[in-house]
Design a protein around this motif. Structure first.
Motif, PDB file in Angstrom:
ATOM      1  N   GLU A   1      -2.527  -8.985  -4.326  1.00  0.00           N
ATOM      2  CA  GLU A   1      -3.707  -9.463  -3.600  1.00  0.00           C
ATOM      3  C   GLU A   1      -3.314 -10.019  -2.232  1.00  0.00           C
TER       4      GLU A   1
ATOM      5  N   PHE B   1      -8.507 -17.830 -10.250  1.00  0.00           N
ATOM      6  CA  PHE B   1      -9.544 -16.800 -10.132  1.00  0.00           C
ATOM      7  C   PHE B   1      -8.957 -15.504  -9.565  1.00  0.00           C
ATOM      8  N   ARG B   2      -8.252 -15.635  -8.454  1.00  0.00           N
ATOM      9  CA  ARG B   2      -7.640 -14.432  -7.869  1.00  0.00           C
ATOM     10  C   ARG B   2      -6.136 -14.624  -7.828  1.00  0.00           C
ATOM     11  N   VAL B   3      -5.442 -13.962  -8.713  1.00  0.00           N
ATOM     12  CA  VAL B   3      -3.992 -14.106  -8.832  1.00  0.00           C
ATOM     13  C   VAL B   3      -3.325 -12.740  -8.734  1.00  0.00           C
TER      14      VAL B   3
ATOM     15  N   PHE C   1      -2.167 -11.061 -13.918  1.00  0.00           N
ATOM     16  CA  PHE C   1      -3.275 -11.542 -14.741  1.00  0.00           C
ATOM     17  C   PHE C   1      -3.421 -10.669 -15.973  1.00  0.00           C
TER      18      PHE C   1
ATOM     19  N   GLN D   1      -6.002  -8.529 -18.501  1.00  0.00           N
ATOM     20  CA  GLN D   1      -7.309  -7.889 -18.624  1.00  0.00           C
ATOM     21  C   GLN D   1      -7.569  -7.557 -20.085  1.00  0.00           C
TER      22      GLN D   1
ATOM     23  N   GLU E   1     -16.885 -12.459  -9.816  1.00  0.00           N
ATOM     24  CA  GLU E   1     -16.928 -11.472 -10.910  1.00  0.00           C
ATOM     25  C   GLU E   1     -16.000 -11.858 -12.057  1.00  0.00           C
ATOM     26  N   LEU E   2     -16.538 -11.773 -13.284  1.00  0.00           N
ATOM     27  CA  LEU E   2     -15.723 -12.001 -14.485  1.00  0.00           C
ATOM     28  C   LEU E   2     -15.358 -10.689 -15.140  1.00  0.00           C
ATOM     29  N   GLU E   3     -16.265  -9.747 -15.024  1.00  0.00           N
ATOM     30  CA  GLU E   3     -16.130  -8.518 -15.798  1.00  0.00           C
ATOM     31  C   GLU E   3     -16.961  -7.438 -15.136  1.00  0.00           C
ATOM     32  N   SER E   4     -16.483  -6.201 -15.264  1.00  0.00           N
ATOM     33  CA  SER E   4     -17.351  -5.110 -14.811  1.00  0.00           C
ATOM     34  C   SER E   4     -17.562  -4.147 -15.967  1.00  0.00           C
TER      35      SER E   4
ATOM     36  N   ALA F   1     -12.764  -6.950 -18.518  1.00  0.00           N
ATOM     37  CA  ALA F   1     -12.927  -8.391 -18.280  1.00  0.00           C
ATOM     38  C   ALA F   1     -11.577  -9.030 -17.976  1.00  0.00           C
ATOM     39  N   GLY F   2     -11.569  -9.989 -17.079  1.00  0.00           N
ATOM     40  CA  GLY F   2     -10.336 -10.709 -16.757  1.00  0.00           C
ATOM     41  C   GLY F   2     -10.208 -11.905 -17.681  1.00  0.00           C
TER      42      GLY F   2
ATOM     43  N   ARG G   1      -9.720 -15.211 -15.613  1.00  0.00           N
ATOM     44  CA  ARG G   1     -11.005 -15.666 -15.044  1.00  0.00           C
ATOM     45  C   ARG G   1     -11.926 -16.189 -16.143  1.00  0.00           C
TER      46      ARG G   1
HETATM   47  P1  ATP Z   1     -12.403  -8.297  -7.201  1.00  0.00           P
HETATM   48  O1  ATP Z   1     -13.560  -7.592  -6.511  1.00  0.00           O
HETATM   49  O2  ATP Z   1     -12.685  -9.735  -7.545  1.00  0.00           O
HETATM   50  O3  ATP Z   1     -11.080  -8.089  -6.524  1.00  0.00           O
HETATM   51  P2  ATP Z   1     -12.288  -6.007  -8.873  1.00  0.00           P
HETATM   52  O4  ATP Z   1     -13.690  -5.507  -8.758  1.00  0.00           O
HETATM   53  O5  ATP Z   1     -11.221  -5.343  -8.098  1.00  0.00           O
HETATM   54  O6  ATP Z   1     -12.260  -7.582  -8.627  1.00  0.00           O
HETATM   55  P3  ATP Z   1     -11.820  -4.812 -11.419  1.00  0.00           P
HETATM   56  O7  ATP Z   1     -10.900  -3.795 -10.869  1.00  0.00           O
HETATM   57  O8  ATP Z   1     -13.221  -4.394 -11.786  1.00  0.00           O
HETATM   58  O9  ATP Z   1     -11.896  -6.044 -10.407  1.00  0.00           O
HETATM   59  O10 ATP Z   1     -11.102  -5.544 -12.626  1.00  0.00           O
HETATM   60  C1  ATP Z   1     -11.770  -5.961 -13.789  1.00  0.00           C
HETATM   61  C2  ATP Z   1     -11.597  -7.453 -14.011  1.00  0.00           C
HETATM   62  O11 ATP Z   1     -10.222  -7.827 -13.905  1.00  0.00           O
HETATM   63  C3  ATP Z   1     -12.314  -8.319 -12.983  1.00  0.00           C
HETATM   64  O12 ATP Z   1     -13.678  -8.463 -13.300  1.00  0.00           O
HETATM   65  C4  ATP Z   1     -11.552  -9.609 -13.086  1.00  0.00           C
HETATM   66  O13 ATP Z   1     -12.037 -10.395 -14.169  1.00  0.00           O
HETATM   67  C5  ATP Z   1     -10.138  -9.159 -13.393  1.00  0.00           C
HETATM   68  N1  ATP Z   1      -9.352  -9.211 -12.156  1.00  0.00           N
HETATM   69  C6  ATP Z   1      -9.256  -8.262 -11.206  1.00  0.00           C
HETATM   70  N2  ATP Z   1      -8.452  -8.657 -10.213  1.00  0.00           N
HETATM   71  C7  ATP Z   1      -8.027  -9.902 -10.543  1.00  0.00           C
HETATM   72  C8  ATP Z   1      -7.176 -10.855  -9.918  1.00  0.00           C
HETATM   73  N3  ATP Z   1      -6.576 -10.598  -8.772  1.00  0.00           N
HETATM   74  N4  ATP Z   1      -6.960 -12.034 -10.555  1.00  0.00           N
HETATM   75  C9  ATP Z   1      -7.551 -12.305 -11.735  1.00  0.00           C
HETATM   76  N5  ATP Z   1      -8.360 -11.443 -12.370  1.00  0.00           N
HETATM   77  C10 ATP Z   1      -8.604 -10.258 -11.791  1.00  0.00           C
END
Ligand code: ATP
Length: 437
Positions: free
Chosen positions: A176, A184-186, A189, A191, A259-262, A302-303, A306
Motif C-alpha cells: 500500500e 484498517f489499511r496495512v 493482512f 482475508q 470498506e470491510l468486505e466486497s 472480507a478483511g 478490518r
Molecule cells: P481498498 O479500496 O480499501 O484498498 P480493495 O477494494 O482493494 O480495498 P479488495 O481487493 O476488495 O479491497 O479486498 C477485499 C477485502 O480485503 C477488503 O474489503 C478489506 O477488508 C481487505 N483489505 C484489502 N486491502 C487491505 C489492506 N491494505 N489492509 C487491510 N485489509 C485490506
C-alpha cells in the motif's frame, strides 16, 4: 480513535510491529487479547460460512504461487494504484485519495505534486538461491486465486457440484502506498474469502442476493450497530467490466466510511482467465448429463483485520455511571458479543489474603475452563471490574465469604452491571445460557 489505540496497546490487543526498532509502516502485531479476538472473529466467519453449511468446503492454499497465476488474474498488468509525490515535503499520496492535484494537502504548496504514475501493489520476493528474473515471485495480494486454480482438484475430490462454495482464510500482502488508520489499511493482512460457484441457468442473481443477505445477517448476529453499517450497491461504472453486480459492506469508522468486505458477481471471468493461460480445463463436468460448462462465480471477500478493528471500535464505550448512593464515575467498556469476547468469564476472590476464597475461586475457574474462555484474577475489587470491563469480559464471578457457607457466588453482568447470586452447581448452565448470545 486515539483512546481506542491507547487501550489496544495498554491491554494487549494490538502493538505496532517491531516497535523497539521504531516500527515499520503498515505492519501490526496482535497481543494476547488481540490474538484471541481476531481468532474468534475468524472462527465466527468459518463457523457460519463453512461448518454450518453443507454446500461450502474449506481450503488453505500457499501464499506464494506460480507467477503465471498473477498474469492470468490481471494483477501483473493492472493491480495498480496511482502514486503522487510532493516535490516539496516529499510526502506520498494515492491520487484517488486527493481532492485535487493542484495543491499538496500536507504542506499546502501549490504546483508541487507530480503527475500520477502507476505503482504495482504486489510484493515481490525471490525463490531459491539465485535472485534473477527467473526466480521472481509474488506474495499473494488476495487468497482467491488459490481457489480458482484448484477448482477442479476441489470439486472432484470433495464430490461437489455447483451450486457449491470454497472458503479460505489466509494472509495477503499489498504494498500500500499510504498505509494508515491503525489496522484498517496495512501491508500484511488476513482475508476471509468465499468463492461460490453456480450453474449458468439463470438463477445466479438470486444466489448473489442471498449471499448479500447472509452477510448482512452475520454482522447483525455479532451485534455490529446497524446505524454504522451500510451495504453500498456498486453502479455499473464502479464495477469491473465482467462483474454483473457488486456490493461493498462499509462501516462508519471515526474517520468516515470504509470498506470491510466486497461481495461480487464475477461471471465466468476468473476460471476462464486461468484456462486461457494454463491451457488446462477448469470447466465443471456434469457426470449426469455428460456435459460441461464454466460455472458463474459469486464472491465474498472480507478483511479479518478490518473486521476485528470494527468489532473493537463498535464495542467501545466511555460511559458515565451513577451509583445507588449518587456517586458519579466513569468507565470504559468494550461491549463485545459474548462469542467473540477474548475472555468470557473472569473469576475473583473477594480478598486475596484469604486462602479459602482464593482456592475456591481458582477451582471454579479451573472447572469452567474447558467450556468457556476464562481468567482468574485477584486484587482490588473495583480495579478488577474496571479491567474486565475494559477488555470486554461479559461475566465476572466473585467468590465472597458467604460463598463458603452457602456454595453460591455473585455473577456480575458487564453491560447492566447487575449482580445475580448463582449456586455453584448451577454456574455452568447459567453461563452457557448467558453467553450463547
Ligand atoms: P481498498 O479500496 O480499501 O484498498 P480493495 O477494494 O482493494 O480495498 P479488495 O481487493 O476488495 O479491497 O479486498 C477485499 C477485502 O480485503 C477488503 O474489503 C478489506 O477488508 C481487505 N483489505 C484489502 N486491502 C487491505 C489492506 N491494505 N489492509 C487491510 N485489509 C485490506
Amino acid at each position: 480513535m486515539e483512546e481506542i489505540t491507547a487501550l489496544a496497546k495498554r491491554r494487549g490487543f494490538i502493538f505496532q510491529s517491531s516497535e523497539i526498532y521504531g516500527g515499520i509502516g503498515g505492519f501490526f502485531d496482535y497481543g494476547p487479547l488481540g490474538a484471541l479476538l481476531k481468532r474468534n472473529v475468524k472462527d465466527a466467519w468459518w463457523r457460519e460460512m463453512v461448518e454450518l453449511r453443507d454446500d461450502v468446503v474449506g481450503f488453505d492454499s500457499s501464499i506464494i504461487m506460480h507467477p503465471n497465476t498473477w498474469i492470468a488474474s490481471g494483477h501483473v498488468a493492472a493491480f495498480h494504484d496511482k502514486l503522487v509525490d510532493c516535490r516539496n515535503c516529499k510526502h506520498r499520496f494515492r491520487a484517488d485519495h486527493l481532492a485535487t492535484l493542484e495543491k499538496c494537502p500536507d504542506c499546502g504548496m501549490s504546483g508541487t505534486l507530480t503527475e500520477p504514475r502507476n505503482f504495482n501493489l504486489m510484493m515481490k520476493t525471490a525463490i531459491g538461491p539465485m535472485e534473477d528474473s527467473a526466480s521472481q515471485a509474488y506474495l499473494r495480494p488476495e487468497t482467491a486465486q488459490g481457489i480458482f486454480v484448484n477448482f477442479k482438484n476441489i470439486y472432484q475430490s470433495a464430490r461437489k457440484r455447483p451450486p457449491f462454495g470454497i472458503a479460505q482464510i489466509g494472509k495477503s500482502f499489498r504494498n500500500e502506498i499510504t498505509p494508515g488508520n491503525f489496522t484498517f489499511r496495512v501491508r500484511e493482512f488476513e482475508q476471509a474469502e468465499l468463492e461460490y460457484f453456480v450453474p449458468d441457468d439463470g438463477n445466479d442473481m438470486p444466489v448473489y442476493e442471498a449471499w448479500v443477505a447472509a452477510r448482512k445477517q452475520w454482522y447483525s448476529d455479532y451485534g455490529v450497530r446497524a446505524e454504522r453499517l451500510r451495504f453500498y450497491e456498486l453502479p455499473p461504472q464502479e464495477r469491473p467490466h465482467y462483474a454483473r453486480a457488486g456490493t461493498d459492506v462499509e462501516y462508519l469508522f471515526p474517520w468516515g466510511w470504509g470498506e470491510l468486505e466486497s461481495i461480487a458477481h464475477r461471471g465466468t471471468y476468473d476460471l476462464e482467465a486461468h484456462m486461457q493461460l494454463s491451457g488446462k480445463d477448469l470447466m465443471f463436468f456434469d457426470e449426469a448429463s455428460k456435459s460441461k460448462y464454466t460455472p458463474i462465480l459469486i464472491e465474498s471477500s472480507a478483511g479479518m483485520d478490518r473486521t476485528t478493528l470494527t468489532m473493537l471500535i463498535d464495542a467501545y464505550e466511555h460511559e458515565t455511571i451513577a451509583a445507588d448512593d449518587g456517586k458519579i464515575s466513569q468507565r470504559v467498556v468494550l461491549r463485545f458479543h459474548p462469542r467473540i469476547a477474548p475472555v468470557q468469564v473472569a473469576v475473583f476472590p473477594l480478598a486475596r489474603n484469604k486462602p479459602d476464597l482464593v482456592e475456591r475461586a481458582q477451582n471454579i475457574e479451573k472447572a469452567l475452563r474447558p467450556r468457556f474462555r476464562t481468567q482468574y484474577d485477584e486484587g482490588n475489587v473495583g480495579q478488577l471490574y474496571r479491567r474486565q470491563d475494559e477488555i470486554g469480559t461479559p461475566c465476572c464471578i466473585m467468590v465472597d465469604f458467604q460463598s463458603v457457607d452457602d456454595g453460591a457466588v455473585t455473577v456480575r453482568d458487564r453491560d447492566s452491571m447487575k449482580q445475580d447470586r448463582v449456586a455453584q452447581d448451577q454456574l455452568a448452565s447459567y453461563l452457557a445460557q448467558r453467553l450463547s448470545g
